[in-house]
Design a protein around this motif. Structure first.
Motif, PDB file in Angstrom:
ATOM      1  N   LEU A 241      44.739  20.889   0.086  1.00  0.00           N
ATOM      2  CA  LEU A 241      45.863  21.764   0.359  1.00  0.00           C
ATOM      3  C   LEU A 241      46.983  21.586   0.202  1.00  0.00           C
ATOM      4  N   ARG A 242      47.833  21.877  -0.905  1.00  0.00           N
ATOM      5  CA  ARG A 242      49.350  21.309  -1.146  1.00  0.00           C
ATOM      6  C   ARG A 242      50.324  22.545  -1.258  1.00  0.00           C
ATOM      7  N   MET A 243      51.070  22.548  -0.635  1.00  0.00           N
ATOM      8  CA  MET A 243      52.370  23.607  -0.417  1.00  0.00           C
ATOM      9  C   MET A 243      53.570  23.118  -0.739  1.00  0.00           C
ATOM     10  N   ASN A 244      54.153  23.382  -1.770  1.00  0.00           N
ATOM     11  CA  ASN A 244      55.428  22.817  -2.134  1.00  0.00           C
ATOM     12  C   ASN A 244      55.300  21.297  -2.239  1.00  0.00           C
ATOM     13  N   GLY A 245      54.194  20.544  -2.761  1.00  0.00           N
ATOM     14  CA  GLY A 245      54.235  19.073  -2.946  1.00  0.00           C
ATOM     15  C   GLY A 245      53.813  18.563  -1.695  1.00  0.00           C
ATOM     16  N   VAL A 246      53.699  19.278  -0.776  1.00  0.00           N
ATOM     17  CA  VAL A 246      53.239  18.354   0.671  1.00  0.00           C
ATOM     18  C   VAL A 246      51.560  18.813   1.122  1.00  0.00           C
ATOM     19  N   THR A 247      51.068  17.659   1.183  1.00  0.00           N
ATOM     20  CA  THR A 247      49.523  17.874   1.417  1.00  0.00           C
ATOM     21  C   THR A 247      49.288  18.038   3.145  1.00  0.00           C
ATOM     22  N   LEU A 248      48.719  19.337   3.445  1.00  0.00           N
ATOM     23  CA  LEU A 248      48.585  19.550   4.898  1.00  0.00           C
ATOM     24  C   LEU A 248      47.343  18.637   5.350  1.00  0.00           C
ATOM     25  N   ASP A 249      47.372  18.269   6.457  1.00  0.00           N
ATOM     26  CA  ASP A 249      46.248  17.429   6.846  1.00  0.00           C
ATOM     27  C   ASP A 249      45.260  18.250   7.644  1.00  0.00           C
ATOM     28  N   LEU A 250      44.408  18.604   6.772  1.00  0.00           N
ATOM     29  CA  LEU A 250      43.323  19.758   7.528  1.00  0.00           C
ATOM     30  C   LEU A 250      42.576  18.899   8.240  1.00  0.00           C
ATOM     31  N   GLU A 251      42.057  17.827   8.004  1.00  0.00           N
ATOM     32  CA  GLU A 251      40.973  16.972   8.869  1.00  0.00           C
ATOM     33  C   GLU A 251      41.611  16.680  10.119  1.00  0.00           C
ATOM     34  N   ARG A 253      43.880  18.538  11.971  1.00  0.00           N
ATOM     35  CA  ARG A 253      44.121  19.525  12.785  1.00  0.00           C
ATOM     36  C   ARG A 253      42.585  20.278  13.128  1.00  0.00           C
ATOM     37  N   ALA A 254      41.640  20.018  12.181  1.00  0.00           N
ATOM     38  CA  ALA A 254      40.343  20.194  12.455  1.00  0.00           C
ATOM     39  C   ALA A 254      39.660  19.664  13.592  1.00  0.00           C
ATOM     40  N   LYS A 255      39.979  18.435  13.770  1.00  0.00           N
ATOM     41  CA  LYS A 255      39.447  17.624  14.806  1.00  0.00           C
ATOM     42  C   LYS A 255      39.792  18.178  16.224  1.00  0.00           C
ATOM     43  N   VAL A 256      40.680  18.884  16.622  1.00  0.00           N
ATOM     44  CA  VAL A 256      41.088  19.575  17.931  1.00  0.00           C
ATOM     45  C   VAL A 256      40.865  21.215  17.824  1.00  0.00           C
ATOM     46  N   THR A 257      40.275  21.656  16.775  1.00  0.00           N
ATOM     47  CA  THR A 257      40.324  23.058  16.676  1.00  0.00           C
ATOM     48  C   THR A 257      38.911  23.483  16.685  1.00  0.00           C
ATOM     49  N   PRO A 258      38.399  24.499  17.676  1.00  0.00           N
ATOM     50  CA  PRO A 258      37.267  25.048  17.444  1.00  0.00           C
ATOM     51  C   PRO A 258      36.850  25.865  16.332  1.00  0.00           C
ATOM     52  N   GLY A 259      35.419  25.779  15.915  1.00  0.00           N
ATOM     53  CA  GLY A 259      34.903  26.473  14.866  1.00  0.00           C
ATOM     54  C   GLY A 259      35.285  25.776  13.313  1.00  0.00           C
ATOM     55  N   VAL A 260      36.006  24.744  13.355  1.00  0.00           N
ATOM     56  CA  VAL A 260      36.321  24.290  12.273  1.00  0.00           C
ATOM     57  C   VAL A 260      36.073  22.651  12.433  1.00  0.00           C
ATOM     58  N   LYS A 261      35.667  22.075  11.129  1.00  0.00           N
ATOM     59  CA  LYS A 261      35.131  20.712  11.372  1.00  0.00           C
ATOM     60  C   LYS A 261      35.874  20.023  10.218  1.00  0.00           C
ATOM     61  N   PRO A 262      36.102  18.752  10.625  1.00  0.00           N
ATOM     62  CA  PRO A 262      36.908  17.719   9.632  1.00  0.00           C
ATOM     63  C   PRO A 262      35.814  17.337   8.523  1.00  0.00           C
ATOM     64  N   GLY A 263      36.409  17.436   7.328  1.00  0.00           N
ATOM     65  CA  GLY A 263      35.487  16.923   6.221  1.00  0.00           C
ATOM     66  C   GLY A 263      34.596  18.016   5.723  1.00  0.00           C
ATOM     67  N   CYS A 264      33.711  17.695   4.629  1.00  0.00           N
ATOM     68  CA  CYS A 264      32.767  18.554   4.051  1.00  0.00           C
ATOM     69  C   CYS A 264      31.503  18.033   3.773  1.00  0.00           C
ATOM     70  N   SER A 265      31.026  17.020   4.649  1.00  0.00           N
ATOM     71  CA  SER A 265      29.839  16.197   4.300  1.00  0.00           C
ATOM     72  C   SER A 265      28.643  17.107   4.614  1.00  0.00           C
ATOM     73  N   GLY A 266      28.506  18.133   5.321  1.00  0.00           N
ATOM     74  CA  GLY A 266      27.579  19.225   5.416  1.00  0.00           C
ATOM     75  C   GLY A 266      26.578  18.734   6.541  1.00  0.00           C
ATOM     76  N   HIS A 267      25.701  19.782   6.903  1.00  0.00           N
ATOM     77  CA  HIS A 267      24.615  19.450   7.983  1.00  0.00           C
ATOM     78  C   HIS A 267      23.556  18.860   7.797  1.00  0.00           C
ATOM     79  N   CYS A 268      23.195  18.733   6.179  1.00  0.00           N
ATOM     80  CA  CYS A 268      21.806  18.222   5.858  1.00  0.00           C
ATOM     81  C   CYS A 268      21.933  16.596   5.972  1.00  0.00           C
ATOM     82  N   THR A 269      23.028  16.075   6.082  1.00  0.00           N
ATOM     83  CA  THR A 269      23.264  14.843   6.152  1.00  0.00           C
ATOM     84  C   THR A 269      22.817  14.217   7.573  1.00  0.00           C
ATOM     85  N   SER A 270      22.965  15.224   8.334  1.00  0.00           N
ATOM     86  CA  SER A 270      22.728  14.824   9.964  1.00  0.00           C
ATOM     87  C   SER A 270      21.071  15.474  10.366  1.00  0.00           C
ATOM     88  N   TYR A 271      20.852  16.614   9.969  1.00  0.00           N
ATOM     89  CA  TYR A 271      19.668  17.319  10.157  1.00  0.00           C
ATOM     90  C   TYR A 271      18.747  17.479   9.201  1.00  0.00           C
TER      91      TYR A 271
END
Length: 633
Positions: A241-251, A253-271
């Motif tokens: 996600l880039r806004m006016n040339g700046v990439t927002l660090d989603l990962e 911020r997701a580490k400390v936010t309930p309901g959001v997980k960093p990355g997009c590896s998926g649940h099948c990798t673990s389960y």
């Protein structure tokens, strides 16, 4: 005719028919794209079918399909027809921010960032993938001004804003669903002259700004990525996600936010390992599910047996070929493969089979399973008149069918038994219940191809043409009992009959098929040795239990089972009585007991207990003499 003989298999075991230098959905090689193939009638050099070697090559760069796990090359069964295939290494490169991603697992999940500074110019780009049909990607509000990007429907992406002249909305409509769990790119721009929106490579949608009016976008709230203001948020993955040339660090911020997980590896990798018995893990953004469609099992984790009770005279037939389907339509299909499990053609053959099922019956002889063909070839699993299991192969090349007889175990004892048979060429591996697998080999003169499979029968064989004499005898009166989790390669005939699917048209049933799990959960266990078996007695003394528990037969008209039940009941009664007695004794003596105290010496002559302590403890006396202070503790 549009049916390729050659393909490659990538991620998720999906077939792909495009080649290096081409792209997904384009059934061509690089020369077909550049229009310089050896034979202009074809889209690959190798399709020219010349006697000289021809070559097709190029880079496979669509990351969602990589890596290449398998290449299948067909049309090689003609004299002089050859192919050479080489697959190069996977190379990865790029900016780490390109894969800075977050997974939104609930529709109320969101990330928040500082206010977007885009008064006169806004340039927003990101990638998303989802299986949801709608949701807000991001939103930033002012007093009346706002800017918002959202997935309005499965085929529509919307870019809307208001700079004080009234709301403006630009919508891009896709001819194909955007909630296909594949990555899609969104690029939205707005300046004082115009605004635009583009999704993937679809045409750019542009809206001119009014010549008069407000031009500055004034925002005050935080920037919300995901749900905002009670709206339904985006459910899926967003990255880069880039806004006016700046990439927002989603990962981060997701580490400390309930309901959001960093990355997009998926649940099948673990389960994914919890999808048992060949079930396929299907990714979801709030978890995962197991696809059991190509197994003989059912349930959330593909562990529930699908079985049925067969009455006498009842039978089931599963036709491998679709009704009305011609050989011409089927020659390019793979028989019993992971891609086309329900279709075959009369001129195809098998070099290997995997067969598994469980059953229980008290009657013999009978036919459990029979696979017929358009030739004299067949495979049969039978219970002979003595209750023993027999597996019979007739693949040609021998005068008589090859038989595997299991003589030392009675399989018609009413208990569930499991059968697993695997053949690869001449090698056959058989496993019964929990006993160790046993290997067998077809005779050297036997053919190793099961030619032109036609149909699979359960319970009874109703087939046109000549049938093996023994099988014909066993056909009357037919199988009575339970069959469960029947699977032949990727085909599950019982499940196809009991769970309506697109392959149910292949099934024909005689009689009423009643679903039951009476053939599941095998009870038979490996026999104990004589040294460790407490029930083992000398066969000369007590003949009627000499085989216990080896063959699992009923003992003395069911004495073994009844004795176990009676013994269990007696144990429970005794335990209950003991618990009651202990409770009564504790209740009766709850006010009775003895105690003792460590009284100080001289307590008898002391005026009080305190005096006795002071008289008996010299340290206490010295303390009183040294200090007249009084302490309250």
């Amino acid at each position: 005719e549009g049916n390729p003989y050659t393909w490659w298999v990538g991620k998720a075991n999906e077939k792909h028919y495009y080649w290096g230098g081409s792209g997904p959905g384009i059934q061509k090689c690089a020369c077909g794209i550049e229009r310089n193939c050896t034979d202009p009638k074809y889209y690959c050099n190798c399709d020219a079918d010349y006697k000289q070697w021809r070559k097709d090559s190029g880079m496979l760069s669509y990351k969602e399909h990589l890596p290449v796990s398998q290449v299948v090359v067909g049309d090689l069964d003609r004299p002089g027809s050859e192919a050479k295939v080489s697959v190069g290494p996977v190379r990865c490169q790029g900016d780490r921010n390109y894969w800075n991603a977050a997974s939104f697992v609930t529709s109320s999940s969101y990330l928040h960032f500082s206010t977007f500074q885009g008064e006169t110019s806004a340039d927003i780009s990101f990638y998303f993938k989802t299986s949801a049909s709608d949701g807000v990607f991001l939103e930033n509000l002012g007093n009346t001004d706002f800017i918002k990007l959202e997935l309005k429907s499965a085929t529509e992406v919307s870019f809307s804003f208001d700079v004080g002249n009234g709301p403006v909305e630009i919508v891009v409509r896709s001819p194909n669903p955007l909630n296909d769990d594949q990555w899609h790119r969104v690029n939205a721009e707005r300046n004082v002259k115009q605004a635009s929106l583009q999704v993937d490579q679809l045409p750019l949608e542009v809206r001119k700004a009014p010549t008069e009016g407000h031009t500055r976008l004034e925002l005050y709230s935080q920037l919300y990525v995901g749900a905002a203001g009670g709206q339904r948020g985006f459910l899926g993955c967003i990255r880069s996600l880039r806004m006016n040339g700046v990439t927002l660090d989603l990962e981060e911020r997701a580490k400390v936010t309930p309901g959001v997980k960093p990355g997009c590896s998926g649940h099948c990798t673990s389960y994914g390992m919890y999808c048992a018995n060949g079930g396929k893990c299907v990714e979801k953004y709030n978890g995962y599910s197991c696809d059991c469609s190509r197994t003989a099992y059912d349930g959330p984790f593909c562990i529930k047996d699908v079985g049925a009770f067969f009455e006498e005279g009842m039978w089931l037939r599963y036709n491998f070929h679709s009704p009305g389907t011609s050989v011409k339509d089927l020659v390019s299909r793979t028989f019993l493969s992971s891609a086309d499990p329900e279709i075959t053609a009369p001129d195809l053959s098998l070099n290997k089979e995997e067969l598994s099922f469980s059953f229980s019956t008290t009657k013999s002889p009978c036919v459990l399973l029979y696979v017929s063909s358009f030739t004299p070839d067949f495979i049969a699993v039978l219970v002979n008149p003595t209750g023993n299991l027999q597996i019979r192969y007739n693949l040609g090349g021998t005068k008589e069918p090859y038989n595997i007889d299991i003589d030392h175990r009675n399989m018609a004892n009413g208990q569930p038994h499991t059968v697993n048979v695997t053949r690869n060429g001449r090698d056959i591996v058989l496993q019964l219940d929990h006993y160790p697998p046993t290997s067998y080999n077809l005779p050297a003169t036997s053919d190793i191809q099961f030619n032109s499979p036609k149909a699979l029968f359960l319970g009874k064989v109703i087939e046109i043409g000549k049938i093996d004499q023994d099988i014909y005898k066993y056909n009357t009166p037919g199988f009575t009992g339970c069959l469960s989790r029947v699977q032949f390669n990727q085909i599950a005939p019982l499940k196809a009959a009991l769970r309506p699917t697109n392959v149910s048209s292949h099934v024909h049933i005689q009689g009423e098929l009643v679903e039951s799990n009476c053939g599941a959960s095998p009870l038979t266990i490996p026999p104990m040795s004589a040294a460790t078996d407490p029930w083992h007695l000398d066969s000369g003394k007590v003949a009627f239990i000499a085989d216990f528990p080896y063959n699992g037969q009923a003992i003395g008209d069911g004495v073994n089972r009844n004795s176990a039940i009676i013994g269990g009941v007696i144990a429970v009664v005794i335990f209950t009585i003991l618990c009651t007695l202990v409770f009564l004794i504790r209740y009766m003596f709850r006010h009775k007991g003895t105690y003792h105290t460590n009284e100080a010496k001289g307590a008898e002559s002391a005026e009080s207990a305190d005096a006795a302590i002071m008289n008996n403890d010299p340290n206490f006396t010295e303390t009183i003499d040294e200090s007249k202070k009084e302490w309250l503790i």
